[in-house]
Enzyme design. Structure first.
Site, short mmCIF file in Angstrom:
data_model
loop_
_atom_site.label_atom_id
_atom_site.label_comp_id
_atom_site.label_asym_id
_atom_site.label_seq_id
_atom_site.Cartn_x
_atom_site.Cartn_y
_atom_site.Cartn_z
N MET A 1 -8.92 3.98 8.27
CA MET A 1 -8.16 2.78 7.89
C MET A 1 -7.27 2.30 9.05
O MET A 1 -7.27 2.88 10.12
CB MET A 1 -7.32 3.07 6.66
CG MET A 1 -8.12 3.03 5.37
SD MET A 1 -7.00 3.22 3.95
CE MET A 1 -8.06 2.69 2.62
N ASP B 1 1.38 -0.01 11.80
CA ASP B 1 1.14 -1.28 12.49
C ASP B 1 2.41 -2.11 12.68
O ASP B 1 2.34 -3.31 12.93
CB ASP B 1 0.09 -2.10 11.71
CG ASP B 1 0.50 -2.37 10.27
OD1 ASP B 1 1.52 -1.82 9.82
OD2 ASP B 1 -0.21 -3.14 9.58
N ASP C 1 4.85 -4.36 6.31
CA ASP C 1 5.42 -5.63 6.77
C ASP C 1 5.43 -6.72 5.70
O ASP C 1 6.35 -7.55 5.68
CB ASP C 1 4.76 -6.11 8.07
CG ASP C 1 3.27 -6.30 7.95
OD1 ASP C 1 2.69 -5.96 6.89
OD2 ASP C 1 2.66 -6.79 8.93
N GLY D 1 0.84 -1.20 0.00
CA GLY D 1 0.00 0.00 0.00
C GLY D 1 0.87 1.24 0.00
O GLY D 1 1.82 1.32 0.78
N HIS E 1 -22.78 18.43 18.84
CA HIS E 1 -22.13 17.46 17.94
C HIS E 1 -21.78 16.19 18.72
O HIS E 1 -21.71 16.21 19.95
CB HIS E 1 -20.85 18.06 17.36
CG HIS E 1 -19.80 18.24 18.40
ND1 HIS E 1 -19.70 19.38 19.16
CD2 HIS E 1 -18.83 17.40 18.84
CE1 HIS E 1 -18.70 19.25 20.00
NE2 HIS E 1 -18.15 18.06 19.84
N ARG F 1 0.97 -4.89 -5.34
CA ARG F 1 0.97 -6.11 -4.55
C ARG F 1 1.25 -7.22 -5.57
O ARG F 1 0.49 -7.39 -6.53
CB ARG F 1 -0.36 -6.27 -3.83
CG ARG F 1 -0.55 -5.15 -2.79
CD ARG F 1 -1.59 -5.49 -1.76
NE ARG F 1 -1.43 -4.65 -0.59
CZ ARG F 1 -2.13 -3.52 -0.37
NH1 ARG F 1 -3.02 -3.13 -1.22
NH2 ARG F 1 -1.93 -2.83 0.73
N CYS F 2 2.37 -7.91 -5.40
CA CYS F 2 2.85 -8.83 -6.44
C CYS F 2 2.83 -10.27 -5.91
O CYS F 2 3.72 -10.68 -5.17
CB CYS F 2 4.27 -8.40 -6.85
SG CYS F 2 5.07 -9.54 -7.96
N ARG G 1 -6.26 -1.43 9.07
CA ARG G 1 -6.37 -2.90 9.17
C ARG G 1 -6.65 -3.29 10.62
O ARG G 1 -7.58 -2.79 11.19
CB ARG G 1 -5.09 -3.59 8.67
CG ARG G 1 -4.91 -3.48 7.17
CD ARG G 1 -3.71 -4.33 6.77
NE ARG G 1 -3.22 -3.99 5.47
CZ ARG G 1 -3.56 -4.63 4.35
NH1 ARG G 1 -4.34 -5.66 4.39
NH2 ARG G 1 -3.08 -4.24 3.19
N THR H 1 3.84 2.94 5.86
CA THR H 1 2.44 2.48 5.91
C THR H 1 1.63 3.46 6.74
O THR H 1 2.04 3.83 7.85
CB THR H 1 2.29 1.06 6.51
OG1 THR H 1 0.91 0.87 6.87
CG2 THR H 1 3.12 0.83 7.75
N ASP I 1 -0.93 2.74 8.22
CA ASP I 1 -1.53 2.01 9.35
C ASP I 1 -0.70 2.12 10.64
O ASP I 1 -1.24 1.95 11.73
CB ASP I 1 -1.67 0.52 9.01
CG ASP I 1 -2.58 0.27 7.83
OD1 ASP I 1 -3.36 1.16 7.48
OD2 ASP I 1 -2.50 -0.83 7.24
#
Ligand code: ADP
Ligand code: F6P
Length: 319
Positions: free
Chosen positions: A169, A129, A103, A11, A215, A72-73, A171, A125, A127
């Site tokens: 986002m 993470d 990762d 990503g 709100h 992404r391969c 994950r 990333t 994320d």
């Protein structure tokens, strides 16, 4: 070491371009040839590779995405694909490789390293993470994007007296929700790392409403599940009208923050320095504001710790 290859994989993350620029310019500064490998590990398999010069990386430090493109391969994970990649590395005379990614990309890089290709990894990333580094490139840019969205949604939330759920986002990681929720003053932050109590969220809505709050912002990490179902349950339990906004890929783009550009520039420079001094099989990171380099294997095996104390502060400040 005469020829260094650089690729971006997995990503994309804002700041990757700043990282590539740093690798290219540091290599050239040190008299090395530098090759840009296109579309992640695909480029290594297909030989989609181009020599970079100083101008190749002009005018990109402020741009999101990655001009080398990413992918992404799946083929790279197969024995045959991996062999093709090793062959291309030999044909192009690549003596060392810098891999920018998350990762998954680190796992691919580790395989190359074990096969004798000197490789350095740079964490990218949104994320955030990866447990071995406090921050990955792209994370703070994504957080800024979410905070901006929260501010805008807060305006309309107050106008209509609604409870607005914003799905972000990450994950399985709640960092984007945690950091943006704290910075955006969210009433509730829902993350996969902490058991989620819908009744507590509902109590806050009712309590806020009773004291005249207009709100109500709930930041929910994608790893939790269906934001619409959460919204429906909240409506049933509180009578509040809800709206759901799934921010999606807007979080992956945009001009990188100064912080992301700076860590990308430092890590790109360090990656080349390490390769030129004969080091390999390392992952770069940031710990306590210091640049670190550890074995890729250790980086992959370090469990991500969720910052519970920050989460608690968020709860206290949103009473
Ligand atoms: P990210 O790097 O953002 O975590 P992915 O998990 O999709 O993204 O991984 C990016 C790419 O890294 C994959 O498409 C694949 O080419 C490679 N990769 C991932 N896991 C492995 C693995 N176990 N072995 C070899 N290559 C891998
Ligand atoms: O890993 C980064 C990430 O943006 C996740 O937060 C998200 O779930 C995923 O990638 C989306 O991936 P894709 O590129 O397949 O849309």
């Amino acid at each position: 070491m005469k020829t260094i290859g650089v690729l971006t994989s997995g990503g994309d993350a804002p700041g990757m371009n700043a990282g590539i620029r740093s690798v290219v310019r540091t290599s050239i500064y040190n008299g090395a040839k530098v090759l840009g490998i296109k579309q992640g590990f695909n480029g290594l398999i297909n030989g989609d590779i181009e020599e970079m010069n100083l101008s190749s990386v002009a005018d990109i430090i402020h741009r999101g995405g990655t001009f080398l493109r990413s992918a992404r391969c799946e083929e790279f994970k197969t024995e045959e694909g991996f062999k093709k990649a090793l062959n291309v590395i030999k044909v192009f005379g690549i003596d060392g490789l810098v891999v920018l990614g998350g990762d998954g990309s680190f796992k691919g890089a580790q395989k190359l390293s074990q096969a004798g290709v000197p490789t350095i990894c740079i964490p990218c990333t949104i994320d955030n993470d990866m447990g071995y580094t406090d921050f990955a490139i792209g994370f703070f840019t994504a957080v800024e994007t979410v905070v901006d969205a929260i501010s805008k949604i807060r305006d309309t939330s107050a106008s209509h007296g609604r409870a607005n759920i914003i799905e972000v986002m990450g994950r399985e990681c709640g960092d984007i929700a945690l950091y943006s929720g704290l910075a955006g003053g969210a009433e509730s932050i829902i993350v996969p790392e902490i058991e989620f109590d819908i009744d507590e969220v509902c109590r806050k809505i009712i309590h806020g409403r009773n004291r005249g709050k207009l709100h109500h912002i709930i930041v929910l990490a994608e790893g939790i599940g269906n934001a619409y179902e959460v919204g429906k349950e909240i409506e049933e339990k509180t009578g509040a009208e809800t709206r759901v906004t799934i921010l999606g890929h807007i979080q992956r783009g945009g001009t990188p923050t100064a912080f992301d550009r700076i860590i990308a520039s430092k890590m790109g420079h360090e990656a080349v320095d390490l390769l030129l001094s004969g080091e390999a099989g390392k992952a770069l990171g940031i710990k306590c504001n210091q640049l670190i380099s550890i074995d890729i294997e250790e980086a992959l095996n370090t469990k991500k710790e969720f910052d519970k104390s920050m989460y608690e502060i968020g709860k206290i400040l949103s009473i």
